[in-house]
Design an enzyme around this catalytic site. Structure first.
Site, PDB file in Angstrom:
ATOM      1  CE  LYS A 270      39.863 -13.629  12.002  1.00  0.00           C
ATOM      2  NZ  LYS A 270      40.900 -14.046  12.967  1.00  0.00           N
ATOM      3  CG  ASP A 275      41.213 -19.467  12.358  1.00  0.00           C
ATOM      4  OD1 ASP A 275      41.844 -20.138  11.509  1.00  0.00           O
ATOM      5  OD2 ASP A 275      41.751 -18.657  13.141  1.00  0.00           O
ATOM      6  CE  LYS A 282      42.646 -21.093  15.308  1.00  0.00           C
ATOM      7  NZ  LYS A 282      43.645 -20.284  16.017  1.00  0.00           N
ATOM      8  CG  ASP A 293      38.309 -16.247  13.835  1.00  0.00           C
ATOM      9  OD1 ASP A 293      38.522 -15.338  14.661  1.00  0.00           O
ATOM     10  OD2 ASP A 293      39.189 -16.696  13.079  1.00  0.00           O
ATOM     11  CG  ASP A 352      45.846 -20.278  13.467  1.00  0.00           C
ATOM     12  OD1 ASP A 352      44.728 -19.933  13.047  1.00  0.00           O
ATOM     13  OD2 ASP A 352      46.051 -20.696  14.628  1.00  0.00           O
ATOM     14  CD  GLU A 354      42.587 -16.665  10.403  1.00  0.00           C
ATOM     15  OE1 GLU A 354      43.631 -17.103  10.938  1.00  0.00           O
ATOM     16  OE2 GLU A 354      41.600 -16.297  11.079  1.00  0.00           O
ATOM     17  NE  ARG A 356      48.198 -11.481  12.021  1.00  0.00           N
ATOM     18  CZ  ARG A 356      49.003 -11.623  13.079  1.00  0.00           C
ATOM     19  NH1 ARG A 356      50.271 -11.270  12.984  1.00  0.00           N
ATOM     20  NH2 ARG A 356      48.548 -12.096  14.219  1.00  0.00           N
TER      21      ARG A 356
HETATM   22  N1  BES Z   1      41.131 -16.355  15.354  1.00  0.00           N
HETATM   23  C1  BES Z   1      42.433 -16.493  15.887  1.00  0.00           C
HETATM   24  C2  BES Z   1      42.638 -15.689  17.162  1.00  0.00           C
HETATM   25  C3  BES Z   1      41.889 -16.150  18.380  1.00  0.00           C
HETATM   26  C4  BES Z   1      42.422 -17.080  19.235  1.00  0.00           C
HETATM   27  C5  BES Z   1      40.674 -15.594  18.694  1.00  0.00           C
HETATM   28  C6  BES Z   1      41.753 -17.448  20.372  1.00  0.00           C
HETATM   29  C7  BES Z   1      39.987 -15.958  19.828  1.00  0.00           C
HETATM   30  C8  BES Z   1      40.540 -16.895  20.678  1.00  0.00           C
HETATM   31  C9  BES Z   1      43.466 -16.010  14.871  1.00  0.00           C
HETATM   32  O1  BES Z   1      43.166 -16.233  13.553  1.00  0.00           O
HETATM   33  C10 BES Z   1      44.728 -16.747  15.154  1.00  0.00           C
HETATM   34  O2  BES Z   1      44.740 -17.927  14.968  1.00  0.00           O
HETATM   35  N2  BES Z   1      45.754 -16.037  15.591  1.00  0.00           N
HETATM   36  C11 BES Z   1      47.004 -16.617  15.922  1.00  0.00           C
HETATM   37  C12 BES Z   1      48.099 -15.720  15.367  1.00  0.00           C
HETATM   38  C13 BES Z   1      49.487 -16.295  15.505  1.00  0.00           C
HETATM   39  C14 BES Z   1      49.660 -17.474  14.600  1.00  0.00           C
HETATM   40  C15 BES Z   1      50.493 -15.207  15.184  1.00  0.00           C
HETATM   41  C16 BES Z   1      47.118 -16.728  17.428  1.00  0.00           C
HETATM   42  O3  BES Z   1      46.720 -15.788  18.113  1.00  0.00           O
HETATM   43  O4  BES Z   1      47.575 -17.760  17.899  1.00  0.00           O
HETATM   44 ZN    ZN Z   2      41.181 -16.338  13.071  1.00  0.00          ZN
HETATM   45 MG    MG Z   3      43.845 -18.103  12.872  1.00  0.00          MG
END
Ligand code: BES
Ligand code: ZN
Ligand code: MG
Length: 505
Positions: A270, A275, A282, A293, A352, A354, A356
């Site tokens: 990825k 992000d 966020k 990210d 968010d 994104e 996947r």
């Molecule tokens: N890049 C983030 C995941 C992340 C969060 C990595 C904290 C490292 C530290 C990812 O894109 C994300 O925002 N995931 C969301 C998914 C949710 C909306 C289902 C998350 O984990 O909150």
């Molecule tokens: Zn992300």
């Molecule tokens: Mg995200």
């Protein structure tokens, strides 16, 4: 700055002023193997002087000695273990001591490893790797003091010589040295990519840096721009990129180290260069961490560079979908539907989630390559950090044979991984209302597993696949790993992935 040199002779051929000596405790007596009589005497005097072994374990420096041609002797206590991880950690102790004491010229006496070159090769590899990883710094944006010239002063470089008994199998020792150097250099290279902030590390820069680093390595790099990504039906990567003013890239790295007919091992990472969450923005606290990210992508780039430089006899491919996730005017809106390269449709309930969306296209593409296996690395879910914290990388696969292979590879690499669940219930939670899938789960909990189940929908059946969620391990929050003492990108999984690749020779 640091430079590690290999010196395969009994005699010290450097002008080093400091000797590093490993001391073991045997039957309550200090023991130094393979050293001269003078040095052995020096060590037994320490014991007579009441020095405690516990103090030696942290490294104890003795200045102005007459016991040998070395002015300073840094005594480092070690246990009987000869595994690589032990020596990576000892390397950290050594480097920190040399740095604190500003000892720029030193030699490490590598002793008592038996006649086999294998052990000595491993020890040399681990020490080299540990020293170079410990010394990594990221100071690109710190202004230099006025009197400081752009080029580092010669005396600012730590020159460390590894002194290995010349009678040991020199080919294995040399190979160990080169392997340690290559692994640490590629890990440090991708740590540097990871540490760059979002305004400096855009998808375009990531792609250009990859192409530049690959020159002369035997890696073929192909880069797709926005139009090509659209034309290639990568609806997820293209869709996520629409919210940003900077263009996305799809980076393809190919390495042929085996017969053309041999199925490749494919690594997918990825490469989300920042992000913000997009329209599902966020919270501002901690958002700066989302510069990391793209670490899954960077670490896959490092994996391919290392595989090529080590000339592994495998065919390997690296794929990195790269974009920003921003809330620009054309950004995905909750409820939008995107179509992945393999034709599956996805409702975007949360912009968010994104990672996947960009990985689904890359995994579809990977499946088309008829690979022997697919491994992906992604900072995918905050839930991963909740589950395992910052030391273990969670991995997901339904292939039990692969679980063992992965654990063995991670052990050899000195990285910590832990198997996580993935089954049909997780997939059930990812079904869409108006589309085939939804990008977030319809129920609470197990957010890392449901994300993995989503990804699995883009891997062709029967292809061995494992997903590594590096959300908690992509960057160091403190000093968890002695040989990575700084906060910042870790380069995690490069070393494990290189080990894994060896299974596909
Ligand atoms: N890049 C983030 C995941 C992340 C969060 C990595 C904290 C490292 C530290 C990812 O894109 C994300 O925002 N995931 C969301 C998914 C949710 C909306 C289902 C998350 O984990 O909150
Ligand atoms: Zn992300
Ligand atoms: Mg995200």
């Amino acid at each position: 700055m640091i430079q590690v040199h290999l010196s395969q002779s009994k005699k010290v051929t450097t002008k080093s002023s400091t000797l590093v000596l490993f001391v073991q405790e045997k039957n309550k007596k200090f023991n130094v193997m393979g050293a001269s009589r003078e040095l052995a005497g020096f060590v037994s005097n320490l014991e007579a002087d009441g020095v405690q072994f516990a103090d030696l374990k942290k490294g104890l420096l003795f200045r102005n000695n007459t016991a040998s041609e070395f002015k300073n002797i840094l005594v480092v206590g070690r246990g009987p273990e000869k595994d690589k991880e032990t020596f990576r950690r000892l390397a950290a102790t050594i480097y920190q001591s040399l740095k604190t004491n500003k000892l720029f010229e030193s030699a490490i006496h590598i002793e008592g490893l038996g006649a086999s070159g294998k052990t000595a090769g491993d020890v040399v590899e681990a020490l080299t790797e540990g020293l170079l990883l410990t010394a990594y710094e990221f100071k690109d944006y710190k202004t230099k003091p006025k009197d400081d010239k752009a080029t580092p002063k010669k005396e600012d470089t730590f020159n460390i010589h590894l002194l290995v008994d010349g009678s040991l199998n020199s080919a294995q020792v040399k190979k160990g040295f080169e392997t340690g150097e290559t692994l640490a250099e590629t890990v440090n290279f991708v740590r540097r990519l990871g540490d760059q902030p979002g305004n400096m590390m855009t998808p375009e820069v990531l792609a250009d840096e990859t192409a530049k680093a690959a020159k002369g390595s035997g890696l073929k790099v192909t880069i797709w721009n926005k139009e090509k990504i659209k034309k290639e039906r990568m609806g997820g990567l293209y869709g996520v990129s629409l919210g940003s003013d900077v263009d996305p890239r799809f980076i393809i790295m190919e390495y042929n180290g085996a017969a053309k007919s041999k199925a490749p091992v494919v690594f997918v990472g990825k490469g989300l260069t920042f992000d913000s969450g997009g329209i599902s923005i966020k919270p501002s606290g901690g958002m700066e961490e989302m510069i990391y990210d793209m670490c899954g992508g960077a670490n896959v780039i490092g994996t391919l560079l290392a595989i090529a430089r080590l000339k592994l006899k495998v065919n390997a491919i690296g794929l990195v979908p790269s974009t920003e996730n921003m809330p620009g005017p054309l950004a995905n809106k909750p409820g939008d539907i995107l179509t992945a390269r393999n034709g599956k449709t996805v409702e975007v309930y949360n912009t968010d989630a994104e990672g996947r969306l960009i990985l689904m296209d890359a995994l579809s593409y990977a499946s088309e390559l008829k690979p022997a296996a697919i491994f992906d690395a992604a900072t995918l879910t905050g839930a991963m950090v909740v589950a395992l914290g910052n030391s273990y990388t969670g991995f997901f696969t339904r292939n039990q044979k692969l679980v063992k292979t992965i654990q063995t590879a991670a052990d050899a690499a000195g990285e910590w991984v832990w198997p996580m669940p993935i089954n049909d219930h997780h997939l059930e939670d990812m079904k869409g209302l108006h589309a085939d899938l939804c990008n977030i789960s319809s129920s609470k909990g197990a957010g890392s597993s449901t994300a993995a189940a989503f990804l699995e929908q883009f891997v062709e059946k029967d292809i061995p696949w494992a997903h590594f969620d590096i959300a908690g391990t992509a960057w160091h929050v403190g000093n968890r790993v002695p040989y990575c003492p700084r906060k910042g990108a870790s380069g995690v999984m490069v070393r494990t992935f290189v080990e894994l690749a060896k299974n596909y020779a």
